[in-house]
Design a protein around this motif. Structure first.
Motif, mmCIF file in Angstrom:
data_model
loop_
_atom_site.group_PDB
_atom_site.id
_atom_site.type_symbol
_atom_site.label_atom_id
_atom_site.label_comp_id
_atom_site.label_asym_id
_atom_site.label_seq_id
_atom_site.Cartn_x
_atom_site.Cartn_y
_atom_site.Cartn_z
ATOM 1 N N GLU A 36 -2.212 -1.377 5.534
ATOM 2 C CA GLU A 36 -1.461 0.426 5.996
ATOM 3 C C GLU A 36 -0.039 0.046 6.946
ATOM 4 N N ASN A 74 -7.018 2.160 3.231
ATOM 5 C CA ASN A 74 -5.146 2.842 2.603
ATOM 6 C C ASN A 74 -4.808 1.430 2.528
ATOM 7 N N ASP A 108 -8.596 4.540 -1.103
ATOM 8 C CA ASP A 108 -8.130 5.558 -0.083
ATOM 9 C C ASP A 108 -9.248 5.121 1.344
ATOM 10 N N ASP A 117 2.140 4.476 4.652
ATOM 11 C CA ASP A 117 0.602 4.518 5.291
ATOM 12 C C ASP A 117 -0.472 5.238 4.923
ATOM 13 N N LEU A 118 -0.500 5.565 3.053
ATOM 14 C CA LEU A 118 -1.396 5.755 2.886
ATOM 15 C C LEU A 118 -1.349 5.142 1.190
ATOM 16 N N GLN A 137 -0.800 5.088 -2.765
ATOM 17 C CA GLN A 137 -1.430 6.367 -4.092
ATOM 18 C C GLN A 137 -1.514 5.815 -5.432
#
Length: 878
Positions: free
Chosen positions: A822, A804, A801, A827-828, A830
């Motif tokens: 990214e 990214n 996090d 874009d993130l 997880q």
């Protein structure tokens, strides 16, 4: 029985074949005289309680003849006269008389501190001074010859006058100040002083049974004033000022100066070890976190959190006292030379609590309500109190200095250019050169701000590499003038030199602590106390040792250790080379079609069922089965909120954590739900699960909220608990809060462990032994790990996090690359799930309900050397 043929047992030293004369109560072990000397000097055992064997068996003979009345023995000890007395000693009958044994034990107890200082300090560094005196003695003649030669060279034009003056000078100056004689005198004086210290210790210990308790009581009355622990000899030098215009002035300007007491610098006595060594850990009751620590003695410390809790505890974690009126904050207490606690109360006054903890007085009353004290530090070198102040509406700070009477003597606020130095001082300390060192933080970043004692700004440290941002917490300095600071951004303790140059990460997300918050350096034992910013744990480390510390292993021990190192450990053997021969990495990864998952807001976790079906969950109890077009196929109604809370077994059954923290199993046809593992211990919550394809076991990451610690449990296919992984080989906790869990091809258990702002990838062998913890690239830069998985080449993939990115490590925790960064598609990142049959990587977004599929591994073509994409489809997934 014939005594000559009887067998007698003798005590032998526990560390060598020598005869024992002493006993260490703390270890416990028996020691010969030489091993006793090493034991009391070693920083590892410097605070141990070492006694003679006589003391251990409590042998105290008291039947001794009175010198004034030879027909009687001493029966009492006169406290005012400090003399033993018999029944006929009439002069002392009206005085306070004590039992001889009680008086003896009392006096010995009073002298314990002196004996400890002689043993561990005086006898250690006094001999270091002797070579320096000897050096002065040897160089005196050479030094004076140089001065004499220089004077002659500059006085050629006045040779006759010089000869006359020279005769007078040699007669009147060198005779009066015979440096060789003075150095010789110093050397003799120091040697005698060392002998007197040794005799004093011998008189205290008396290892033979020929001693006299009454002689001891009598001797200390006269011997103690002669024992000066702070005795130094003067260091001699000559300063010269030659006036070329006048030779006479040149000669008369030669002065003899005293350069102060001879002292041994810590650089001569101490050195860094190769790394921080765990000495001890303790759990502090009565606090939530350990954000600040103030040492009182080697076995007592004050510990506080941020919620008005301030506890005095010993090294076993037993609470000894609680301060009721503490203000909330960070570095808001300190201890002075009288062992008095100085702290900030809830009215922002600075109070002083007496050593016996019975009396609290206001030391500095708050009068200016525009400024609020934030942190305090008592200076051992000056006796002053340093206070970090904060003014919240301007977000500025300052440092104020108060003398021992509580009077303001200095304010440090602005840079040399006039700009303000501080934003929000949270912790404050002082270095050995008098520098004022402040941990200054205001969200989102801060600095270690250092000024000279006079207030001139020296430097501000903002992280490593320079400018990388720092979130400074607890701070302290050590005996070698290093500056140590906790960084909340990277969960490290960073070591700087006195000029602000980064030296190393002393600790990186240490086990049990995870996020260092408070620091305190004990100058007596050279141990570092580190408090957790997440839980109630304090860990004591050693990273400084003495120059002459014994480091060689016993030969037999060394052979055993070498033999053990050659024995292969289960779970660390090299994986089979099949996949390495068949597969290789692609660069860059190939983007395949993505999908939007209906019924979830974010994609926090993914579990593959087949090539075109996956389970996806978010943070709002939504757990959906979807196909590659995003069409919802099934919804689980009772799933828990969390991250890695589901997995799929070889029968395509979904295993998940429900809202009651039971672990359920949903059949392949999604018609039957059964409880696989029922929660029985309400103190532990399951947070993540992973079904192992290699063993069929279920791995469960657990979390305990009150201690902010985690563990991994293993269950067999019947749901029976077969293993618990919780601590490393030193006994410290491995996990803070497991969020995701997986397994590598060699059986390693891989956990994404994360709490608050940072964490680590914690990897253990299948048997539970800790292998490594990855904390970001470069090492110590910080990591916010999320979804995790492994691939057929035994790489570990983890979402971070903080950056990214999806980072790729090898099986031993070495960073290889940022597999994904990214991008427009993701874009993130997880969550992760690797399909071992199609070699596709499923990546879920932490920002929306998008899942993106990548391929980054291809098949080797042994005949042509070309690579071919793996596009075939099977039905079982990892």
């Amino acid at each position: 029985m014939d005594p000559a043929s009887s067998t007698y047992s003798t005590h032998k030293c526990s560390k060598c074949p020598g005869d024992t004369a002493y006993h260490c109560v703390s270890c416990p072990c028996d020691l010969c005289p030489q091993c006793k000397e090493n034991h009391v000097k070693d920083l590892q055992t410097i605070d141990h309680d070492v006694v003679s064997h006589r003391d251990q068996i409590n042998y105290i003979p008291t039947q001794e003849i009175c010198v004034r009345h030879p027909s009687h023995v001493y029966i009492k000890y006169c406290e005012p006269c400090e003399l033993p007395v018999c029944f006929h000693c009439r002069k002392q009958r009206t005085h306070r008389l004590l039992d001889v044994e009680i008086a003896y034990k009392t006096k010995r107890q009073q002298h314990r501190g002196t004996i400890h200082t002689i043993r561990s300090e005086a006898l250690f560094y006094r001999p270091v001074l002797l070579p320096r005196i000897k050096t002065d003695f040897k160089t005196c003649h050479t030094e004076f010859s140089l001065y004499q030669s220089e004077m002659l060279t500059k006085a050629q034009t006045l040779k006759n006058l010089i000869n006359k003056v020279r005769k007078d000078f040699m007669k009147n100056v060198f005779c009066d100040f015979d440096f060789k004689h003075r150095c010789l005198k110093q050397m003799i004086e120091m040697s005698r002083h060392i002998v007197s210290l040794q005799e004093y210790e011998l008189r205290y210990v008396q290892p033979e049974f020929t001693f006299s308790a009454l002689q001891f009581l009598s001797s200390i009355k006269t011997a103690l004033p002669q024992i000066h622990l702070t005795l130094h000899t003067s260091q001699l030098s000559m300063t010269e000022s030659l006036n070329k215009e006048d030779v006479m002035e040149s000669l008369s300007a030669i002065q003899i100066t005293e350069r102060g007491n001879r002292r041994v610098g810590n650089q001569c006595l101490l050195k860094l070890t190769s790394g921080a060594e765990l000495h001890q850990s303790l759990t502090v009751p009565g606090v939530d976190w350990c954000r600040h620590i103030s040492c009182v003695t080697s076995d007592r410390v004050w510990v506080s959190d941020r919620y008005n809790n301030l506890m005095l505890t010993d090294t076993t974690g037993v609470p000894l006292h609680r301060v009721e009126d503490l203000c909330s904050g960070d570095g808001l207490h300190t201890v002075n030379s009288e062992s008095e606690l100085i702290y900030k109360d809830r009215n922002s006054n600075i109070n002083k609590l007496s050593k016996d903890m019975k009396t609290t007085t206001t030391f500095i009353k708050r009068t200016d309500y525009t400024w609020r004290p934030q942190c305090v530090y008592w200076s051992p070198s000056t006796g002053d109190l340093l206070v970090g102040m904060y003014r919240y509406w301007t977000i500025t700070g300052k440092v104020t200095r108060y003398n021992q009477s509580g009077q303001l003597t200095q304010t440090i606020q602005n840079h040399n250019t006039g700009r303000e130095l501080y934003s929000g001082p949270d912790y404050i300390t002082e270095n050995n050169n008098g520098d004022v060192v402040v941990s200054d933080f205001y969200d989102p970043s801060g600095a270690v701000v250092v000024t000279e004692r006079g207030g001139r700004h020296r430097f501000s440290y903002t992280g490593h590499p320079s400018g990388s941002r720092l979130r400074p917490r607890g701070i302290c300095t050590d005996a070698l003038s290093h500056i140590l600071v906790c960084d909340g951004r990277t969960d490290t303790v960073q070591m700087l030199d006195r000029d602000g140059q980064f030296l190393s990460h002393l600790l990186i997300r240490p086990s049990g602590i995870f996020s260092p918050g408070g620091l305190s350096y004990d100058v007596n034992t050279h141990r570092l106390w580190v408090g957790s910013g997440n839980n109630k744990t304090v860990v004591i480390y050693r990273y400084i040792t003495r120059q002459d510390a014994l480091t060689d292993l016993n030969p037999a021990t060394a052979e055993v250790m070498e033999s053990l190192s050659e024995i292969p450990t289960t779970g660390t053997e090299k994986p089979q080379q099949g996949n390495q021969c068949l597969l290789k990495l692609m660069s860059p990864p190939e983007l395949l079609p993505s999908l939007t998952v209906t019924g979830v807001r974010r994609c926090l976790h993914i579990s593959c069922v087949t090539s075109d079906r996956v389970w996806v969950s978010d943070h709002e109890n939504n757990l959906m089965l979807t196909d590659t077009t995003g069409v919802p196929l099934h919804r689980v109604e009772d799933s828990c909120r969390g991250d890695g809370l589901h997995t799929v077994n070889s029968e395509s059954e979904l295993i998940y954590i429900n809202r009651n923290y039971n672990i359920n199993k949903l059949s392949e046809d999604m018609k039957t739900t059964t409880t696989f593992i029922e929660r029985t211990d309400s103190t532990w919550e399951p947070r993540c699960v992973y079904w192992s394809p290699s063993t069929g076991d279920l791995l469960v990451g657990m979390f305990k909220d009150d201690t902010k610690t985690g563990k991994v449990t293993r269950y067999n296919q019947s749901g029976q608990l077969t293993q618990t992984i919780q601590n490393d080989n030193t006994g410290m906790g491995l996990y803070n809060e497991p969020h995701y869990i997986t397994e590598n091809n060699n059986g390693d258990v891989v956990v994404s462990d994360y709490y608050l702002e940072s964490g680590a990838v914690v990897v253990t062998e299948r048997g539970g032994r800790h292998r490594f913890s990855y904390t970001g690239h470069p090492s110590g830069s910080g990591l916010q790990p999320r979804g995790i998985c492994t691939d057929p080449l035994s790489h570990i993939l983890v979402c971070d996090d903080r950056t990214n990115t999806v980072q790729m490590l090898n099986k031993d925790g070495q960073f290889l690359s940022h597999l994904l960064t990214e991008s427009q598609e993701m874009d993130l990142p997880q969550s992760l799930s690797y399909d071992v049959n199609t070699h596709r990587l499923w990546v879920g977004s932490g920002y929306n309900n998008t899942v993106v599929i990548y391929r980054y591994i291809t098949r080797q073509d042994a005949l042509t050397g070309k690579s071919e994409s793996l596009s075939f489809t099977l039905i079982r997934y990892r």
